[in-house]
Design an enzyme around this catalytic site. Structure first.
Site, short mmCIF file in Angstrom:
data_model
loop_
_atom_site.label_atom_id
_atom_site.label_comp_id
_atom_site.label_asym_id
_atom_site.label_seq_id
_atom_site.Cartn_x
_atom_site.Cartn_y
_atom_site.Cartn_z
N HIS A 143 0.61 -1.43 0.01
CA HIS A 143 0.21 -0.09 -0.36
C HIS A 143 0.78 1.19 0.36
CE1 HIS A 143 -3.56 2.60 1.88
NE2 HIS A 143 -2.44 3.11 1.70
N GLU A 144 2.17 1.34 1.10
CA GLU A 144 2.95 2.63 0.77
C GLU A 144 4.15 2.39 -0.10
OE1 GLU A 144 2.21 4.19 3.01
OE2 GLU A 144 1.02 2.95 4.09
N HIS A 147 1.93 4.17 -2.83
CA HIS A 147 1.27 5.76 -2.82
C HIS A 147 3.39 6.36 -4.08
CE1 HIS A 147 -1.84 6.99 -0.51
NE2 HIS A 147 -1.64 5.65 0.71
N GLU A 221 -5.97 7.13 -1.20
CA GLU A 221 -5.96 5.20 0.16
C GLU A 221 -7.63 4.63 -0.37
OE1 GLU A 221 -4.17 5.17 2.91
OE2 GLU A 221 -3.82 6.56 1.96
#
Length: 293
Positions: A143-144, A147, A221
């Site tokens: 997930h990070e 980003h 998100e």
């Protein structure tokens, strides 16, 4: 919309945000100069301040976010599992290895920061490393990394400094208005029209800052969640991690309102009204979307 289109738009939004910031701060400076009797000093002073703040936020906002969060850079021998999972995911995503940081806290949370994939960092709490399984930790790190790949980090991290700078300038202007000399009042003893407009700016500035963070963070998100599932090929890993994070009662003491939108989950617990203005979408909705992929 493809990921590549989103990356291009993120880059454009970054420059647009910085341009809006410079314009807003310059206008506030002009009003301050007119109200204080300093003429164009306020205008040019605010213009210089805004440009310097924008440049500083571009090159140093990641360091500020890491420092204020209490994140410490670590080496591979200190957290081999953390490094191994990140290295494997970076190979799959075609990303350079980011610097890895750990926040010494039992709370479960993580965030990414930096201005581009070559200047990026991922920070996780020590509690997250201890309590999540490999698959759950993989989902969070993916997930990070999403980003980072989507250039969300540049936009989201710059907001930390720019919104903070507007708040500082607004506070300075407010003190000038309310504690300035009586010569700043007109003959009837009331504030001038400039003062009224200045007050409106003072009220609007923090609201706009909050709305910017909401607009930037919530959609990001969902996109990072989907990108994480695509990278790991296992949506359940992140879904299960989000469940564990949502049940965690530990508070991340180093988090602040300025940095809250960076984290994978809102570091603050609050009422339903607080959740309404949260920089994160509801965890339940995120988990549902992941399990429907």
């Amino acid at each position: 919309m493809s990921i590549y289109t989103e990356i291009v738009q993120n880059k454009r939004r970054t420059w647009l945000l910085m341009a809006i910031f410079i314009a807003v701060v310059t206008v506030i400076g002009w009003f301050w100069g007119q109200q204080s009797g300093s003429g164009y000093f306020g205008l040019f002073g605010a213009l210089g301040f805004s440009i310097a703040s924008a440049a500083f936020s571009y090159f140093a906002s990641d360091k500020i976010a890491l420092a204020t969060s209490g994140a410490k850079k670590i080496e591979k021998n200190q957290a081999p599992r953390y490094f191994r999972i990140t290295e494997n995911l970076c190979i799959g995503a075609g990303l350079p290895m980011p610097d890895l940081y750990v926040i010494n806290s039992p709370a479960l949370n993580a965030f990414a920061t930096g201005r581009d994939p070559k200047h990026a960092a991922v920070a996780v709490t020590s509690g997250l490393l201890r309590r999540l399984s490999d698959q759950e930790l993989e989902g969070v790190i993916a997930h990070e990394l999403s980003h980072i790949k989507n250039y969300d980090i540049r936009l989201m991290t710059i907001v930390v400094v720019l919104v903070g700078a507007v708040s500082i300038l607004s506070s300075w202007f407010r003190r000038t208005l309310f504690w300035g000399s009586k010569r700043r009042r007109d003959k009837q003893g009331s504030h001038s029209l400039l003062t009224l407009i200045g007050l409106i700016l003072l009220v609007v500035a923090p609201i706009v800052g909050t709305l910017i963070k909401l607009a930037i963070s919530r959609r990001r998100e969902f996109l990072a969640d989907a990108s994480s599932a695509y990278l790991t090929r296992y949506p359940e890993g992140l879904a299960s991690a989000l469940e564990e994070i949502s049940k965690d009662s530990n508070r991340l003491g180093t988090a602040s309102e300025a940095t809250a939108h960076l984290f994978i989950a809102n570091p603050f617990r609050g009422t339903s009204l607080a959740k309404l203005f949260s920089t994160h979408p509801p965890v339940e909705e995120r988990i549902k979307k992941l399990r429907n992929l």
